[in-house]
Design a protein around this motif. Structure first.
Motif, PDB file in Angstrom:
ATOM      1  N   MET A 173      67.768 -51.130   3.470  1.00 26.70           N
ATOM      2  CA  MET A 173      68.826 -51.640   2.563  1.00 26.70           C
ATOM      3  C   MET A 173      70.191 -51.509   2.849  1.00 26.70           C
ATOM      4  SD  MET A 173      66.963 -52.487   0.103  1.00 26.70           S
ATOM      5  CE  MET A 173      65.881 -53.137   1.255  1.00 26.70           C
ATOM      6  N   THR A 174      70.684 -50.606   3.877  1.00 26.10           N
ATOM      7  CA  THR A 174      71.898 -50.546   4.384  1.00 26.10           C
ATOM      8  C   THR A 174      72.322 -51.719   5.227  1.00 26.10           C
ATOM      9  OG1 THR A 174      72.031 -48.151   4.371  1.00 26.10           O
ATOM     10  CG2 THR A 174      73.535 -49.273   5.892  1.00 26.10           C
ATOM     11  N   GLU A 175      71.331 -52.257   6.055  1.00 23.88           N
ATOM     12  CA  GLU A 175      71.418 -53.539   6.795  1.00 23.88           C
ATOM     13  C   GLU A 175      71.540 -54.644   5.750  1.00 23.88           C
ATOM     14  OE1 GLU A 175      68.110 -53.791   9.170  1.00 23.88           O
ATOM     15  OE2 GLU A 175      68.596 -51.843  10.332  1.00 23.88           O
TER      16      GLU A 175
ATOM     17  N   VAL B 252      69.595 -48.328  -2.218  1.00 19.71           N
ATOM     18  CA  VAL B 252      68.244 -47.862  -2.203  1.00 19.71           C
ATOM     19  C   VAL B 252      67.355 -48.145  -3.745  1.00 19.71           C
ATOM     20  CG1 VAL B 252      66.615 -46.081  -1.844  1.00 19.71           C
ATOM     21  CG2 VAL B 252      68.610 -45.964  -0.438  1.00 19.71           C
ATOM     22  N   PRO B 253      66.465 -48.818  -3.740  1.00 14.41           N
ATOM     23  CA  PRO B 253      65.693 -49.274  -4.751  1.00 14.41           C
ATOM     24  C   PRO B 253      65.078 -47.878  -5.529  1.00 14.41           C
ATOM     25  CG  PRO B 253      64.435 -49.909  -3.097  1.00 14.41           C
ATOM     26  CD  PRO B 253      65.753 -49.756  -2.506  1.00 14.41           C
ATOM     27  N   ASP B 254      65.234 -47.828  -7.037  1.00 19.60           N
ATOM     28  CA  ASP B 254      64.476 -46.648  -7.510  1.00 19.60           C
ATOM     29  C   ASP B 254      63.013 -46.982  -7.359  1.00 19.60           C
ATOM     30  OD1 ASP B 254      66.663 -45.581  -8.561  1.00 19.60           O
ATOM     31  OD2 ASP B 254      66.851 -46.649 -10.229  1.00 19.60           O
TER      32      ASP B 254
ATOM     33  N   VAL C 142      61.506 -50.647  -8.188  1.00 22.36           N
ATOM     34  CA  VAL C 142      62.404 -51.810  -8.824  1.00 22.36           C
ATOM     35  C   VAL C 142      63.164 -52.588  -7.869  1.00 22.36           C
ATOM     36  CG1 VAL C 142      64.291 -52.120 -10.340  1.00 22.36           C
ATOM     37  CG2 VAL C 142      62.760 -50.084 -10.593  1.00 22.36           C
ATOM     38  N   ILE C 143      62.287 -53.456  -7.558  1.00 16.48           N
ATOM     39  CA  ILE C 143      62.969 -54.696  -6.813  1.00 16.48           C
ATOM     40  C   ILE C 143      62.526 -55.988  -7.352  1.00 16.48           C
ATOM     41  CG2 ILE C 143      62.988 -53.440  -4.498  1.00 16.48           C
ATOM     42  CD1 ILE C 143      60.599 -55.264  -3.834  1.00 16.48           C
ATOM     43  N   HIS C 144      63.470 -56.813  -7.271  1.00 19.87           N
ATOM     44  CA  HIS C 144      63.018 -58.268  -7.740  1.00 19.87           C
ATOM     45  C   HIS C 144      62.524 -59.022  -6.430  1.00 19.87           C
ATOM     46  CE1 HIS C 144      64.779 -57.326 -11.348  1.00 19.87           C
ATOM     47  NE2 HIS C 144      66.245 -57.175 -10.800  1.00 19.87           N
TER      48      HIS C 144
END
Length: 308
Positions: free
Chosen positions: A190-192, A197-199, A219-221
């Motif tokens: 996610m940093t890239e 960071v997703p829950d 939790v991601i779309h």
């Protein structure tokens, strides 16, 4: 000889005087306590006559549930949802709620006909303890509700042998070890992308004849770039896994029935705890844990129905 007798007499008088003094002090203390008690009783009687309710200052003792009580409550919630009941939680045990710890029943009442949204439906109300005294099942239920409301996804991850062995040997629990490992790989990915960071949460399943693996939600779309990055991070966290038949190592699907999903992923909960030697097989990201606690506390107060 006479001097010795005088010394003994003086010593005896001194000891006697000391004993008399001690007796007097003890008598005074008893008298003081009796007077204090009389005053307290008179004050309480005066308050009672005046209609003043006196409440104890001693803090209320909170109920702590066992794993069996937690599982029993969750099974009853599943049964109510299977009956198509509108299910709500409450913090009050009494009148409109049957204490699940005593006889396992639930209160089922008709909802007012004027409420068209729930016309003809039944409502079941369950007493549940505070968050800190709840167990794996109720916490997982709360995790699932929060992910569902955030339009997240159901998640399954198969693990390689070396990852399983490392988790089994870890000084932490199996679940805590895997939580830290997953968070590390997700943070890098996610940093890239410049994303947080997703829950997420998961339960470890180790049923009959199967290797330990993870079921949970995240939790991601469903955006292609983020989905691909999360899938790759979860694959790396799972380690070198050898597929069987048409299985995939990581599976993400829209979470549409959160309570049913928790029922499915917890089906071997007791067996998994025994095989892994862990009291808890549930883990969640810090962010989701805080949100789930807030949801759970609000649900106990508000009577908002849970999603099936």
């Amino acid at each position: 000889m006479a001097d010795d007798l005088l010394v003994k007499a003086r010593n005896a008088r001194r000891d006697l005087n000391g004993e008399l003094a001690r007796d007097q002090r003890e008598a005074n203390e008893v008298r003081q306590k009796a007077d204090d008690l009389k005053r307290a009783m008179k004050k309480a009687a005066d308050r009672a006559r005046a209609g003043v309710v006196v409440r104890s200052k001693k803090p209320k003792r909170l109920r702590r549930w066992s794993m069996q009580q937690d599982a029993k409550t969750f099974r009853s919630i599943k049964a109510a949802l299977a009956d198509d009941d509108r299910v709500v939680l409450t913090s009050r045990s009494g009148d409109l709620v049957t204490d699940m710890r005593s006889d396992g029943k639930r209160i089922r009442t008709d909802i007012e006909e004027s409420k068209a949204t729930f016309k003809g439906q039944k409502q079941t109300t369950f007493y549940v303890p505070i968050w800190d005294h709840s167990g794996d099942y109720m916490k997982a239920l709360a995790f699932g509700q929060v992910v569902y409301e955030a339009q997240g996804m159901a998640m399954s991850v198969n693990l390689g042998d070396e990852v399983i062995n490392a988790a089994m040997k870890s000084s932490k629990s199996f679940a805590a070890h895997m939580r830290d490992r997953i968070t590390s790989y997700l943070r890098t990915a996610m940093t890239e992308l410049g994303q947080p960071v997703p829950d997420y949460f998961f339960m470890v399943e180790s049923g009959y004849g199967g290797q330990p693996h993870l079921h949970g939600a995240i939790v991601i779309h469903d955006e292609p770039e983020i989905r691909a990055a999360v899938l790759e991070a979860l694959r790396k966290a799972g380690g070198d896994w050898k597929p069987r038949a048409k299985q995939v190592q990581v599976d993400l699907q829209p979470l549409v029935t959160p309570a049913k999903w928790i029922g499915y992923i917890s089906k071997w909960s007791a067996l998994s705890k025994g095989r892994l030697g862990d009291a808890s097989i549930v883990a969640a990201s810090n962010g989701l844990r805080a949100k789930a606690k807030a949801w759970y506390q609000a649900a106990r107060r508000s009577g908002v129905p849970i999603a099936n």
